[in-house]
Design a protein around this motif. Sequence first.
Motif, PDB file in Angstrom:
ATOM      1  N   VAL A   1       0.912  -2.086  -6.012  1.00 46.08           N
ATOM      2  CA  VAL A   1       1.404  -1.984  -4.642  1.00 46.08           C
ATOM      3  C   VAL A   1       2.022  -3.312  -4.252  1.00 46.08           C
ATOM      4  O   VAL A   1       1.428  -4.369  -4.498  1.00 46.08           O
ATOM      5  N   ASP A   2       3.209  -3.264  -3.648  1.00 42.24           N
ATOM      6  CA  ASP A   2       3.786  -4.450  -3.025  1.00 42.24           C
ATOM      7  C   ASP A   2       3.773  -4.190  -1.519  1.00 42.24           C
ATOM      8  O   ASP A   2       4.609  -3.450  -0.998  1.00 42.24           O
ATOM      9  N   ALA A   3       2.813  -4.816  -0.835  1.00 42.68           N
ATOM     10  CA  ALA A   3       2.619  -4.519   0.580  1.00 42.68           C
ATOM     11  C   ALA A   3       3.724  -5.122   1.443  1.00 42.68           C
ATOM     12  O   ALA A   3       3.984  -4.632   2.545  1.00 42.68           O
ATOM     13  N   ASP A   4       4.374  -6.178   0.972  1.00 39.47           N
ATOM     14  CA  ASP A   4       5.462  -6.787   1.751  1.00 39.47           C
ATOM     15  C   ASP A   4       6.737  -5.948   1.646  1.00 39.47           C
ATOM     16  O   ASP A   4       7.387  -5.664   2.647  1.00 39.47           O
ATOM     17  N   ALA A   5       7.063  -5.558   0.405  1.00 43.71           N
ATOM     18  CA  ALA A   5       8.256  -4.721   0.202  1.00 43.71           C
ATOM     19  C   ALA A   5       7.974  -3.261   0.562  1.00 43.71           C
ATOM     20  O   ALA A   5       8.893  -2.450   0.636  1.00 43.71           O
ATOM     21  N   LYS A   6       6.687  -2.932   0.789  1.00 49.13           N
ATOM     22  CA  LYS A   6       6.251  -1.557   1.064  1.00 49.13           C
ATOM     23  C   LYS A   6       6.708  -0.608  -0.040  1.00 49.13           C
ATOM     24  O   LYS A   6       7.411   0.381   0.204  1.00 49.13           O
ATOM     25  N   THR A   7       6.293  -0.927  -1.261  1.00 45.82           N
ATOM     26  CA  THR A   7       6.610  -0.065  -2.396  1.00 45.82           C
ATOM     27  C   THR A   7       5.358   0.185  -3.227  1.00 45.82           C
ATOM     28  O   THR A   7       4.399  -0.595  -3.186  1.00 45.82           O
ATOM     29  N   LEU A   8       5.394   1.270  -3.972  1.00 42.77           N
ATOM     30  CA  LEU A   8       4.346   1.610  -4.926  1.00 42.77           C
ATOM     31  C   LEU A   8       5.010   1.857  -6.266  1.00 42.77           C
ATOM     32  O   LEU A   8       5.914   2.683  -6.371  1.00 42.77           O
TER      33      LEU A   8
ATOM     34  N   ALA B   1      -7.019   0.164  -5.251  1.00 41.67           N
ATOM     35  CA  ALA B   1      -7.447  -0.471  -3.987  1.00 41.67           C
ATOM     36  C   ALA B   1      -7.561  -1.984  -4.165  1.00 41.67           C
ATOM     37  O   ALA B   1      -7.278  -2.754  -3.240  1.00 41.67           O
ATOM     38  N   HIS B   2      -7.954  -2.414  -5.360  1.00 37.47           N
ATOM     39  CA  HIS B   2      -8.029  -3.854  -5.664  1.00 37.47           C
ATOM     40  C   HIS B   2      -6.625  -4.422  -5.838  1.00 37.47           C
ATOM     41  O   HIS B   2      -6.296  -5.480  -5.307  1.00 37.47           O
ATOM     42  N   ARG B   3      -5.787  -3.702  -6.611  1.00 38.11           N
ATOM     43  CA  ARG B   3      -4.406  -4.153  -6.832  1.00 38.11           C
ATOM     44  C   ARG B   3      -3.659  -4.314  -5.508  1.00 38.11           C
ATOM     45  O   ARG B   3      -2.809  -5.183  -5.367  1.00 38.11           O
ATOM     46  N   ALA B   4      -3.965  -3.438  -4.553  1.00 43.27           N
ATOM     47  CA  ALA B   4      -3.265  -3.476  -3.259  1.00 43.27           C
ATOM     48  C   ALA B   4      -3.809  -4.577  -2.348  1.00 43.27           C
ATOM     49  O   ALA B   4      -3.277  -4.805  -1.267  1.00 43.27           O
ATOM     50  N   GLY B   5      -4.881  -5.232  -2.791  1.00 40.43           N
ATOM     51  CA  GLY B   5      -5.460  -6.312  -1.987  1.00 40.43           C
ATOM     52  C   GLY B   5      -6.341  -5.831  -0.853  1.00 40.43           C
ATOM     53  O   GLY B   5      -6.667  -6.586   0.061  1.00 40.43           O
ATOM     54  N   THR B   6      -6.759  -4.549  -0.911  1.00 40.07           N
ATOM     55  CA  THR B   6      -7.540  -4.011   0.208  1.00 40.07           C
ATOM     56  C   THR B   6      -9.051  -4.178   0.011  1.00 40.07           C
ATOM     57  O   THR B   6      -9.802  -4.066   0.973  1.00 40.07           O
ATOM     58  N   ALA B   7      -9.495  -4.426  -1.239  1.00 34.43           N
ATOM     59  CA  ALA B   7     -10.942  -4.526  -1.499  1.00 34.43           C
ATOM     60  C   ALA B   7     -11.413  -5.961  -1.287  1.00 34.43           C
ATOM     61  O   ALA B   7     -10.670  -6.915  -1.502  1.00 34.43           O
TER      62      ALA B   7
ATOM     63  N   PHE C   1      -9.153   3.997   9.891  1.00 34.97           N
ATOM     64  CA  PHE C   1      -9.291   3.789   8.447  1.00 34.97           C
ATOM     65  C   PHE C   1      -8.084   3.049   7.858  1.00 34.97           C
ATOM     66  O   PHE C   1      -7.787   3.154   6.671  1.00 34.97           O
ATOM     67  N   GLU C   2      -7.423   2.248   8.695  1.00 30.59           N
ATOM     68  CA  GLU C   2      -6.424   1.314   8.178  1.00 30.59           C
ATOM     69  C   GLU C   2      -7.176   0.133   7.566  1.00 30.59           C
ATOM     70  O   GLU C   2      -8.215  -0.296   8.079  1.00 30.59           O
ATOM     71  N   SER C   3      -6.661  -0.373   6.454  1.00 32.23           N
ATOM     72  CA  SER C   3      -7.293  -1.509   5.786  1.00 32.23           C
ATOM     73  C   SER C   3      -7.394  -2.699   6.739  1.00 32.23           C
ATOM     74  O   SER C   3      -6.458  -2.990   7.480  1.00 32.23           O
ATOM     75  N   LYS C   4      -8.529  -3.384   6.702  1.00 27.37           N
ATOM     76  CA  LYS C   4      -8.679  -4.594   7.516  1.00 27.37           C
ATOM     77  C   LYS C   4      -7.874  -5.731   6.919  1.00 27.37           C
ATOM     78  O   LYS C   4      -7.500  -6.667   7.605  1.00 27.37           O
ATOM     79  N   GLN C   5      -7.617  -5.647   5.598  1.00 28.69           N
ATOM     80  CA  GLN C   5      -6.969  -6.770   4.910  1.00 28.69           C
ATOM     81  C   GLN C   5      -5.461  -6.600   4.761  1.00 28.69           C
ATOM     82  O   GLN C   5      -4.752  -7.599   4.711  1.00 28.69           O
TER      83      GLN C   5
END
Lengths: 435, 148
Positions: A115-122, A293-299, A312-316
């Motif tokens: 997951v690239d959360a900045d570019a919003k891609t999977l 979930a780990h790769r996306a930085g959410t864990a 249930f939006e990720s806190k991180q």
Amino acid sequence: MSPSNLNRRDALKLLGAGSLLALGGLPALAATRGPRGRVVVVGGGFGGATAAKYLRRFGPDLEVTLVEPSERFTTCPFTNLYLAGLRTFESLGHGYDELRDRYGVRVVHDTAEDVDADAKTLRLSGGETLEWDRLVLSPGIDIRWGALEGYDEAAAEKAPHAWKAGPQTHLLKRQLEAMEDGGTFILVAPDNPFRCPPGPYERVSMVAAYFKQHKPRSKVLILDAKDAFSKQGVFQEGWREHYGEMIEWVGRSADGRVVRVDADALEVETEFGTIHKADVLNVVPPQQAGLIAHRAGTANDSGWVPIHPRTFESKQVPGIFVVGDATEAAPMPKSGFVANNQAKVAARAIVADLAGEAASEPRWANTCYSLIAPGWGISVANVYEVHDGQLREVPGSGGVSPAGAGREFRRREAEFGQGWYAAIAQDTWGTRPGG
Amino acid sequence: MNTQNQTGKKRNGPDAGIWVRMVIMLAALGVVVLTIRTLRPPADTEPDSPPAPATAPGAEEFAAKIEVMAQSCAACHGTDGALHTSIPPLAGKPALIMQSQLLAFREDQMPGATVMPRLARGYTEEELRALARHFAELPPGGTTRSTP
């Protein structure tokens, strides 16, 4: 295919499938349609499949893509009944035809890689990259290999966990069938939190049901890292009623916590050095949120995903919503029912979010049935709410089946357990009972 | 022994159980009808009455909350409460009957009930009434129709 074409075609499909009232629920929502946007859902289990379906129900103009490697998903719930010979493995499998054909979800059978959360891609293993406005992760659990000394992937081929439905389930069943009468089945139960709190205790019940019929001189031993477990009183009452002395439970303070596994010798060692030898060894090991979930930085460091309880939006990582077993959502259990309910609340929150509105006040329910013997079921049921920013049980609600309730009560709960499975499979994947 | 007594009490024959439940349900229905007639405007008691006017403060918010809440029930009763299994469907049943049943569950006045009292206590009376109206308005068997 342009998004507007997709939306128009799917809108027509939805109209054909039934009234918008039935599909969209609130007449007001149906009339105003809803926001546009791209939502990608990762994981086709109870949480992910439900999220995809209800995103389209609440937001008929959303473009929803579901990413799931398997074309058929087999549920963990009821695999214990398969072990007892009460269900076929095939009856626990569910496909994605309804999501695709009736709800207009694009279903991609591939593995989510990164997951690239900045570019919003999977990025998918097959090379495709999906763009999203909101991402839903429902990756379930991964085993924490090595967290219990001696228990790695090679060990699981000899001492199965069978805590994900599939080859591990078949392996355990073959081992039970190959065991001689008079053998010992040992189940190693983990500390909290873990997938399906009553699961280990239903598992031993169903193994005992199989033994009682086919290998009546055999023993069942549970070595537990805890001093208490879900529905304990009514489980133990049912064990005495149906299996006499066959099942023995050893809690943590009685030296039940296993610290080392020797899968080659089928032996386990407890905290205070007792060695137990099994003929069939079933280790339910420590777990964590699924890899993506780990790769996306959410864990977080606990291995689970902290979430904002209302949505249930990720806190991180803003914009990523996580549901199901991967989340840190105590006191809610990691159950299929809860994942289904969390997915609906998250789907509604995403639609509100994309429309620039506030999410409504949520409430979640959970009902978990466990089968102790054929025709003898028990349940735990709860309702949860957000109070002062924390999840909690609604005061006065919830509870376990009463002790000493009698045969008829237990029979009805066994029947309702069957009804529950049919209903949640219909609600999540569209599977028709008996079809 | 206490548990024996309890067991004995709950183990009515199936026929007796049904009669007891029916009588209590009808009694509860009567109470609810009377309560609603005296406490609420008559329009609200009709199963197919229009939703509360959007001008009422908090009405839209309440409706949105009920809409999401109602989806929880699908995990046992099927999508939109329309699935027939050992668990009864909810869609298209008269609102008044469902209201009386839900309130009776909440007050532990349904002998032989299993999970529903534990769940019904997680909602206010107002929410339970609204949930009953929600399911009453849905088409029975809506989700068991064959798909196109």
